[in-house]
Design an enzyme around this catalytic site. Structure first.
Site, short mmCIF file in Angstrom:
data_model
loop_
_atom_site.label_atom_id
_atom_site.label_comp_id
_atom_site.label_asym_id
_atom_site.label_seq_id
_atom_site.Cartn_x
_atom_site.Cartn_y
_atom_site.Cartn_z
N ASP B 95 0.86 -1.18 0.00
CA ASP B 95 0.00 0.00 0.00
C ASP B 95 0.90 1.23 0.00
OD1 ASP B 95 1.00 0.26 2.53
OD2 ASP B 95 -0.88 -0.12 3.55
N SER B 96 0.29 2.39 -0.06
CA SER B 96 1.08 3.61 -0.24
C SER B 96 1.52 4.21 1.09
CB SER B 96 0.25 4.65 -0.98
OG SER B 96 -0.81 5.08 -0.15
N GLY B 97 1.01 3.69 2.18
CA GLY B 97 1.33 4.27 3.48
C GLY B 97 0.35 5.34 3.90
N ASP B 274 -7.95 -7.41 -0.03
CA ASP B 274 -7.08 -7.61 1.12
C ASP B 274 -7.84 -7.20 2.35
OD1 ASP B 274 -6.69 -4.57 0.68
OD2 ASP B 274 -5.70 -4.96 2.60
#
Lengths: 379, 379
Positions: B95-97, B274
């Site tokens: 994921d991008s954070g 997810d």
């Protein structure tokens, strides 16, 4: 049914080290052997599959005190014993619960009859007697059942240790009587091992060894050591006891110890060991490896991508790197506890297997000197 | 190097459900698929071997926020990326954070430039920008990299959600620019997926879908759902987005959800999922099984020695009994966390695999109706 068989295969010419083979109804155990501790029916953080495939454990321990309190006998009996309950089909040894009663219970009172104690879980009151403890271990379904004993602390007065030893001997007679009057619980042979006590007093140890040896049990245990005394005393009294216990029966040194303690005590004639050290220390970031001792929390491992231990035949130890395990421990990931526990147990099993190999090859003492120096080193 | 390939193999005639195949440089991913979450480089309490052999995971997630803070990029780069660091050789998505910065960081401040935040671990200050987050994910070495987005909470005002969506779109352009200017980090293709936002406002979702679709990315994600809104709204906006996102690219619905949510959203055209639910709920004694939902702490399982779940192809679920798992959870044994996590993950993977099978067989909707009723049932 016959009791377990012990075949003494080879005795070292330069030491008292022995290679043997114990045969139980759940399979064979080559000796010397280390037995992982599965306190509450589970070797902490390790699956039964990993115990077989990665650790190659031949026999595990269960703690009577823990199993009696939780899940309790009704569950274990309904399951058909601990083997069926936890899916471990190799041998199981249970301790008598005595040690845990003294170290864990919320309160305890010793009488001639037995020990009244309060559960550390819910404060409930229970009575363990030599008879009840035989029944409990029968119900758990252990292949090897330990006699109910009192384990005096160190240091302790001579008079107290003598009184305690005499009580342990009287309890042993009651254990043997009850054990003899009761049947194997689940169709396979259960075996009772008596325990030598006597603290750090030579005459008491000798007396206890003579008493225990006279019982002609299928195996004999040395208890009450490694409870706080200097390690030299552990070796001294282990040597004394090994010299007095029957040669044709396996000797089990309870609760010992470090890897180098194992090697020393193997040289004195011990065949079986158990200890929480590999799993407990592993969960606290201390790794035993074939190259030395590692504190995996240390920053020096941060960029070390070499396998945890490529010197032992364990797939997990070779698959994961020191840097990854360090990260898992720092991040408090459960996987770190699993990998560290597997490493340490696999190392202990590798070590006793190597010892056996070198006893049979005739170069045990020289191998022991070299490997001890290596594995004790702090990396 | 070419981007990942998506082969749309079959579309259901009675719903929008699709069966497909994603091909990455780390192997193929049949869709629909559930992706276990490996937050800090480890799917909690599960070994990589168990993930492959027992769960049969085809791809796992890593969290950029966690990995960036610990072990940090110097370690991951020195290892040669996360695959080499943790020994997972199948695909990884990061994921991008963004989501963790908003939900976990000790403090955060959003500007046009990016987000300044304080680590929840040690309070240290960091800046995430669309550019830096691309670089971080390149360094982690994910096969699929997510665009940096802002995920508004629910409920939120229209004006705020619109402003946030516009910022996410501008950030996407900066992500794509940086991504296009940088190389694959470790010799295999990395792919950037943009994320649709727009909250629970149809016109914003439509606008965002059009914007994201126009980028012709190798896959597209739907973000900002399952953040507190009623489940009907999750379904409503998932349906809306699936109808507007390209048909020939995989669609990834982020952070969803229960097993029945997965089935419903598969019927709406989602290919990838997810969620932390299987592992987190497993660690809290909630089991998803092919027969229904189980609270394994419940006394009713105390004497149930039947396998945890004999209806899914997972050796661990068939090996251990409900009674043993209950005991482990009550005794707070680590092994309980491992077994429960494996059961739930294996169940999720079995479920998406079954869905795929029934999509291909042409009876997806009728199967879905029956299985949903069964697996939702509280046992």
């Amino acid at each position: 049914m016959p009791t377990l068989r012990f075949d003494l295969q080879h005795t070292d010419t330069n030491s008292k080290a022995r290679a043997g083979l114990i045969t139980t109804d759940h399979g064979q155990i080559p000796t010397p052997i280390f037995m992982p501790v599965g306190t509450a029916g589970s070797v902490k953080a390790v699956t039964q599959q990993q115990l077989k495939e990665d650790v190659d454990a031949k026999i595990i321990l269960g703690n009577t005190y823990h199993l009696y309190l939780r899940p309790g006998l009704p569950v274990l009996e309904a399951a058909g014993g601990l083997h069926r309950f936890n899916g471990w089909d190799r041998p199981i040894l249970t301790d008598s619960g005595g040690y845990q009663v003294f170290s864990l219970a919320a309160s305890r009172k010793i009488t001639e009859e037995g020990v009244i104690f309060q559960s550390h879980i819910d404060g409930s009151r229970h009575l363990f007697t030599p008879e009840s403890v035989m029944d409990v271990q029968r119900s758990i379904g252990a292949d090897i059942i330990m006699a109910f004993d009192e384990c005096p602390p160190y240091p302790a007065e001579y008079a107290y240790v003598k009184k305690s030893m005499d009580l342990t001997h009287r309890w042993l007679d009651r254990c043997m009587k009850r054990f003899g009057e009761t049947d194997n619980r689940y169709g396979y042979t259960q075996n009772l091992f008596p325990i030598v006590q006597g603290g750090t007093f030579s005459d008491l140890r000798k007396e206890s060894c003579a008493y225990i040896a006279s019982k002609d049990a299928p195996g004999n245990a040395i208890g009450g050591l490694s409870v706080g005394e200097p390690v030299e005393m552990v070796y001294e009294f282990t040597e004394l006891c090994c010299g007095l216990l029957p040669e044709n029966k396996p000797r089990y040194l309870m609760g010992v110890g470090t890897p180098w303690d194992l090697l020393e005590c193997i040289s004195l004639g011990v065949d079986m060991f158990d200890c929480v050290m590999p799993t407990r220390n592993g969960r606290n970031a201390m790794l035993f490896t074939s190259e030395g001792v590692i504190n995996i929390d240390n920053k020096k491992w941060e960029l070390d991508f070499s396998p945890i231990d490529s010197g032992i035949p364990c797939a997990v130890s070779q698959y994961y790197s020191k840097a990854y395990l360090r990260h898992l421990m720092k991040a408090r990931e459960y996987l770190g506890l699993t990998i560290a526990s597997i490493q340490n147990l696999a190392f202990y099993l590798w070590l006793t297997d190597e010892a056996r190999r070198h006893i049979q090859a005739g170069d045990f003492l020289s191998w022991k000197a070299g490997i001890t120096e290596k594995i004790r080193k702090r990396l």
